[in-house]
Scaffold this active site. Structure first.
Site, mmCIF file in Angstrom:
data_model
loop_
_atom_site.group_PDB
_atom_site.id
_atom_site.type_symbol
_atom_site.label_atom_id
_atom_site.label_comp_id
_atom_site.label_asym_id
_atom_site.label_seq_id
_atom_site.Cartn_x
_atom_site.Cartn_y
_atom_site.Cartn_z
ATOM 1 N N HIS A 52 0.830 -1.202 0.000
ATOM 2 C CA HIS A 52 0.000 0.000 0.000
ATOM 3 C C HIS A 52 0.864 1.252 0.000
ATOM 4 O O HIS A 52 0.670 2.157 -0.830
ATOM 5 C CB HIS A 52 -0.913 -0.017 1.231
ATOM 6 C CG HIS A 52 -1.778 1.192 1.359
ATOM 7 N ND1 HIS A 52 -3.102 1.209 0.970
ATOM 8 C CD2 HIS A 52 -1.513 2.449 1.828
ATOM 9 C CE1 HIS A 52 -3.606 2.422 1.185
ATOM 10 N NE2 HIS A 52 -2.662 3.184 1.723
ATOM 11 N N GLU A 53 1.827 1.316 0.909
ATOM 12 C CA GLU A 53 2.676 2.509 0.994
ATOM 13 C C GLU A 53 3.564 2.637 -0.237
ATOM 14 O O GLU A 53 3.848 3.747 -0.700
ATOM 15 C CB GLU A 53 3.511 2.475 2.269
ATOM 16 C CG GLU A 53 2.702 2.432 3.549
ATOM 17 C CD GLU A 53 1.659 3.533 3.643
ATOM 18 O OE1 GLU A 53 1.866 4.618 3.063
ATOM 19 O OE2 GLU A 53 0.616 3.312 4.299
ATOM 20 N N HIS A 56 1.795 4.537 -2.915
ATOM 21 C CA HIS A 56 1.976 5.982 -2.766
ATOM 22 C C HIS A 56 3.352 6.395 -3.290
ATOM 23 O O HIS A 56 3.499 7.408 -3.996
ATOM 24 C CB HIS A 56 1.860 6.375 -1.291
ATOM 25 C CG HIS A 56 0.475 6.353 -0.741
ATOM 26 N ND1 HIS A 56 -0.550 7.107 -1.257
ATOM 27 C CD2 HIS A 56 -0.058 5.667 0.314
ATOM 28 C CE1 HIS A 56 -1.657 6.898 -0.552
ATOM 29 N NE2 HIS A 56 -1.384 6.023 0.399
ATOM 30 N N GLU A 82 -4.661 7.831 -3.070
ATOM 31 C CA GLU A 82 -5.157 6.588 -2.483
ATOM 32 C C GLU A 82 -5.527 5.566 -3.560
ATOM 33 O O GLU A 82 -5.426 4.357 -3.342
ATOM 34 C CB GLU A 82 -6.359 6.867 -1.574
ATOM 35 C CG GLU A 82 -6.034 7.662 -0.319
ATOM 36 C CD GLU A 82 -5.071 6.963 0.625
ATOM 37 O OE1 GLU A 82 -4.904 5.727 0.510
ATOM 38 O OE2 GLU A 82 -4.481 7.649 1.469
#
Length: 284
Positions: A52-53, A56, A82
């Site tokens: 997830h990170e 980004h 997101e």
């Protein structure tokens, strides 16, 4: 997790990965910092938090360096941000194709706990749906947006003057019971679990659901324009998807808002249909 995020395309010559209590991504351009956390009993938590990170981070590393410091060199808002993290975390990394690639390395890393666990069971664990969970960051895809609806409902009532700050804990607990079938055991499971309000980030929570919606529409568009995409994942190849996102999303910086960007890339207005269809296809 470093091996996986590097394979997805995160450039560790322009960033790093460290450990923190809560996963996050900070920085931009040539200095993008990722953090993750580790629970020895739940290796999937670190894996998906890191992916997830890294989503980004991939966005930040893909912004046009020639326009750094201008509107063309920054992201198109947190809803789009997101969408990038959720797409890599969910549509890509929870897919069967992704796990066909990762499973041998995952088994090699955890031979004891995975002895006797089938590939089907391992993939099911990565897509587990558990109703009744109180913690937003641990929620599965099916229930996640209910956590956002709860917070957004409370925010609207706060700003309309219909709810006092002192009454937030009770209002939260009541909505949690309505949405999830039980009340938080304590405030850390409820109104105090997020840092957003204490940090002044009111109005931020909807970006998560908007991001999920954008991610689903981008996923539909990517699969339509990149035939055989999931076959790539099964081979551990993610460059075509990243290249497409770089060209269609990252390279444009803040030239457009989230709605215009989604319309241009997907040919559709932003809406819930693609997300609902994706959830039905994967979980129903």
């Amino acid at each position: 997790v470093r091996e996986v995020t590097e394979r997805l395309g995160f450039d560790y010559a322009r960033g790093r990965l460290d450990v923190s209590l809560h996963p996050f991504c900070e920085g931009s351009g040539d200095d993008v910092r990722l953090t993750t956390r580790f629970n020895p009993d739940e290796p999937l938590d670190a894996l998906y938090s890191s992916i997830h990170e890294a989503g980004h981070g991939l966005y930040e590393q893909g912004l046009p360096r020639a326009h750094a410091g201008t509107a063309l060199g920054v992201a198109a808002g947190m809803a789009v941000h997101e969408s990038q993290s959720r797409l890599w975390e969910n549509q890509v990394a929870r897919s069967r194709a992704f796990w066909r690639w990762l499973e041998p390395a995952f088994r090699a890393a955890f031979p004891g706990p995975l002895a006797g666990v089938s590939g089907e069971a391992l993939h099911a664990a990565a897509n587990a749906v558990e109703p009744g969970g109180m913690i937003r960051v641990d929620a599965d895809e099916v229930h996640y947006n209910l956590h956002i609806l709860l917070r957004f409902d409370l925010e609207k009532r706060l700003f309309a003057g219909e709810l006092e700050v002192a009454d937030l804990p009770a209002a939260w607990d009541a909505l949690a019971e309505e949405f999830f079938g039980r009340r938080p055991a304590h405030a850390a499971e409820g109104v105090l679990q997020d840092v957003h309000w204490s940090g002044g980030a009111f109005g931020y929570f909807p970006s998560y659901t908007l991001g999920n919606m954008i991610a689903a529409q981008l996923w539909d568009a990517a699969r339509a324009r990149l035939p055989g995409l999931e076959d790539d994942f099964a081979r551990g190849e993610f460059g075509r998807l990243l290249g497409w996102l770089r060209a269609e999303v990252h390279a444009h910086g803040r030239r457009e808002d989230a709605f215009a960007l989604t319309r241009r890339v997907t040919g559709r207005e932003l809406g819930p249909e693609a997300l609902l269809a994706y959830l039905a296809e994967r979980y129903a």
